[in-house]
Every structure is written in structure tokens, then in C-alpha cells.
Design a protein around this motif. Structure first.
Motif, PDB file in Angstrom:
ATOM      1  N   ALA A 179       0.863  -1.178   0.000  1.00  0.00           N
ATOM      2  CA  ALA A 179       0.000   0.000   0.000  1.00  0.00           C
ATOM      3  C   ALA A 179       0.896   1.224   0.000  1.00  0.00           C
ATOM      4  CB  ALA A 179      -0.911  -0.002   1.217  1.00  0.00           C
ATOM      5  N   GLY A 181       1.352   5.488   0.299  1.00  0.00           N
ATOM      6  CA  GLY A 181       0.836   6.759   0.781  1.00  0.00           C
ATOM      7  C   GLY A 181       1.803   7.881   0.461  1.00  0.00           C
ATOM      8  N   VAL A 192      -0.355  11.082   3.452  1.00  0.00           N
ATOM      9  CA  VAL A 192      -1.364  10.015   3.327  1.00  0.00           C
ATOM     10  C   VAL A 192      -0.778   8.777   3.983  1.00  0.00           C
ATOM     11  CG1 VAL A 192      -2.697   8.576   1.762  1.00  0.00           C
ATOM     12  CG2 VAL A 192      -2.246  10.980   1.167  1.00  0.00           C
ATOM     13  N   GLU A 197      -4.339   3.280   4.469  1.00  0.00           N
ATOM     14  CA  GLU A 197      -4.690   2.894   3.108  1.00  0.00           C
ATOM     15  C   GLU A 197      -4.879   1.379   2.992  1.00  0.00           C
ATOM     16  OE1 GLU A 197      -4.710   5.290  -0.019  1.00  0.00           O
ATOM     17  OE2 GLU A 197      -5.505   6.038   1.886  1.00  0.00           O
ATOM     18  N   LYS A 267      -6.880  -0.647  -2.517  1.00  0.00           N
ATOM     19  CA  LYS A 267      -5.702   0.205  -2.558  1.00  0.00           C
ATOM     20  C   LYS A 267      -4.397  -0.569  -2.754  1.00  0.00           C
ATOM     21  CE  LYS A 267      -7.839   4.118  -1.742  1.00  0.00           C
ATOM     22  NZ  LYS A 267      -7.731   4.834  -0.459  1.00  0.00           N
TER      23      LYS A 267
END
Length: 351
Positions: A179, A181, A192, A197, A267
Motif C-alpha cells: 500500500a 501513501g 497520506v 490505506e 488500494k
């Protein structure tokens, strides 16, 4: 020699192997011993890396060929052993030692049965194969040596099954998930968070069910086994990495399982390390299975992986010991289980 002599020599060889550390990729000394012992017994072993094999006398390419296989290597000993892992210890009927159960008992029992087959007329060819790197499905194990053997029609793999035939086993696929970010300072509303996520996808994997359930192997099984993310407490992590252990039944190709899971991800990106360790099975009407049934054995499906996964021909797992003892502290095999194994192998192969 009679069966008692063969059994005694099997137990002595197993003790000698236990005394040699033989963790995967470190099997050289154990392979040396196995070659030496086979030569002393009048066999002609061949070797490639730390894989050892022999072909029984009277090979005839017009006859079907049976492979007897077990592995030399062990896992690393866990920290909770109360005995010395590489010190063979007999207490009553129990022989303790690393690899005694997985799968030293099967290895030495199959070798003794191969010796017996080598001395009698047969309707089939027989090959004995001791493989390296089974515990890590390594590149220098069974996949390396199979092309060097005569063509094989069927195999018995001596993993611990309580001498009941495992006619199917689950495949294995290891998947890396990612994932992404954006990094930022944890004290401000920046970035993020890659952990957040990934949360929905990780929760989905925890409960995801595949449609097809095998009567022998059950459903596919998914387990997230590792998660790592972040560099320090005040930095919003920009990457999360997790590892997914997938055990597949015979209804699914590993490639199709990956594709289905990727479609479910919101995601995360999924990448399989390999597709080669597939689920495998042998038809219930195969003569070897039918012979097991005639001897009162009970076929079942095994959740654990073995060299069977890399064999492109019918095979079943059948060996002394119990899978539940494998990879555990104070691993043992019963001496009576080795006696039983040799006798059952003889009956199965009509010796």
C-alpha cells in the motif's frame, strides 16, 4: 537379511543423520553419509548437489517406474527444545532428534524397502531419491534433480502421514502486498498514511472466501503473516508491505487466485513470488491408491506442502510419524512406527 535386520539398520542410519546438522542448504555432510552408507550396502548412488538417487537393478524402459522419495534437510530448531536437537536420544519407544519425524523416518524406511526391491524380480522399475532443500522449496532440490532421473510414472513421498495415504495436498503461493501513501509530519495534518490505506484490504483478506471447496482439501486458506511499515514515530508512513500465505486446493491455479484477489483490492498491489508450488492430487482409481484401500488405509487431503508439489506425475504422501510433530520442539518418531512403515511399504509393493 530379514526385515528385523533392515529395520535395525534404518534406525541406526536415522540416529547418524540426526547427529549431523542438516538445515536446508547445509545438507552436504548428511548427503556424504547417505552416499557412503548406500555404497556400503552395495547400491550405486548418483549425486547432483545434495540430491542422492539410485536405480534398482534390472531397469527396463518398457516397464512403469516407481519413485520412492523423501528429503534429507530439516528446518532450524526452535528455541524451546528441552533436549539437544542433534543428539539422538531414545526414551522407551521414542527417538528424539531434529528431523526424526520430518522426514527422517520416511527417508530411512523407504531406503530399506528400496534395498529389498533391488534384490527381487519386479514388474516395475524402482528409483530411490533423497532430496535437499525441501523445507524451503529451494532451486537445488527436487526441481533440479527430476530431469536427471528416468521417466517416472508414480511416486511415494515419505512425509509423516501416520502411514495413511495423502492423495492430495494444498499448493502454496506467497504474495507480497503493498500500500502506498505520502510521507509527512505526524504532528500536522500532512501526508497520506499507508497503514490506513491498507486497512480495508487487510480486513477483506481476513474474511475472504473462495467459492470452490474441495471435499479432500477444503477451501483455499489465506493468512496475512507479516506486516511492516513506518520509519519512526513522528513520520507518516508512505509504504506498507505485508506478506500473504495462500494455500490452494486443486480447483484453483495459483495465477487465477492472484488475479481474483487483486480484483478485490481497493488500494493494495499484490505480487506473487512464484506460481510453481501448485496443489496436486492422484486419481482415486489409480492402482497405487486402490492397493492402499485394499490394505485398509484411509486416503485424505493434506494441508502441508512437500516435494510432491513439484512432481509432474501422479504421487501420494505416505510415511511414518505425524505431521503435527513436524517443526516442533522435542520432535520425535516412534521406533515402532518405523517397523510398521517398513512392513506396510512391503505389503503395498507386494514384497
Amino acid at each position: 537379511m530379514n526385515s528385523t535386520n533392515y529395520t535395525e539398520e534404518a534406525i541406526q542410519l536415522l540416529k547418524a543423520l540426526i547427529a549431523i546438522p542438516r538445515v536446508s542448504r547445509q545438507e552436504t555432510e548428511a548427503a556424504d553419509l547417505l552416499c557412503q552408507r548406500m555404497e556400503e550396502w552395495g547400491l550405486t548412488p548418483h549425486r547432483d548437489a545434495n540430491n542422492i538417487w539410485a536405480v534398482a537393478k534390472g531397469y527396463d524402459e518398457r516397464r512403469p517406474t516407481l519413485l520412492l522419495n523423501a528429503h534429507i534437510d530439516t528446518v532450524k530448531p526452535v528455541s524451546t527444545w528441552t533436549r539437544q536437537p542433534n543428539q539422538p536420544t531414545v526414551e522407551g519407544d521414542h527417538l528424539y532428534g531434529l528431523g526424526a519425524n520430518d522426514c527422517g523416518g520416511g527417508l530411512v524406511s523407504l531406503l530399506q524397502v528400496f534395498r529389498m526391491l533391488n534384490e527381487v524380480p519386479r514388474q516395475h522399475n524402482t528409483v530411490f531419491l533423497a532430496t535437499a532443500e525441501e523445507e524451503i522449496s529451494g532451486k537445488d532440490g527436487v526441481g533440479r534433480v527430476l530431469p536427471l532421473l528416468p521417466p517416472i510414472d508414480v511416486a511415494i513421498v515419505g512425509e509423516p502421514t501416520g502411514m495413511q495415504p495423502a492423495v492430495a495436498e494444498k499448493g502454496l503461493m506467497v504474495i507480497d502486498g503493498y500500500a502506498h501513501g505520502v510521507s509527512g509530519h505526524a504532528a500536522r495534518n500532512e501526508g497520506v498514511n499507508a497503514i490506513y490505506e491498507a486497512l480495508d484490504d487487510l480486513c477483506l483478506l481476513r474474511s475472504y472466501q473462495f467459492e470452490k471447496v474441495s471435499p479432500l482439501l477444503g477451501p483455499n486458506k489465506l493468512t496475512v503473516t507479516q506486516v511492516e511499515s513506518g520509519t519512526q514515530h513522528n513520520v507518516v508512513p508512505d509504504v506498507l508491505h505485508f506478506v500473504l500465505d495462500v494455500r490452494t486446493n486443486e480447483y484453483y491455479r495459483n495465477e487465477d487466485v492472484l488475479a481474483e484477489l487483486q480484483q478485490q483490492m481497493k488500494k493494495c498491489e499484490l505480487k506473487a513470488r512464484s506460481f510453481r508450488l501448485r496443489s496436486s492430487s492422484i486419481p482415486m482409481d489409480h492402482p497405487l491408491v486402490q492397493r492402499c484401500l485394499a490394505l485398509g488405509m484411509t486416503p485424505y487431503g493434506s494441508p502441508t506442502l512437500s516435494d510432491k508439489a513439484q512432481m509432474p506425475f501422479p504421487s501420494l504422501k505416505l510415511g511414518p510419524g505425524q505431521s503435527s510433530r513436524s517443526h516442533s520442539a522435542d520432535e520425535f518418531i516412534c521406533l515402532s512406527e518405523i517397523v510398521q512403515a517398513i512392513n506396510l511399504y512391503k505389503a503395498l509393493l507386494e514384497l
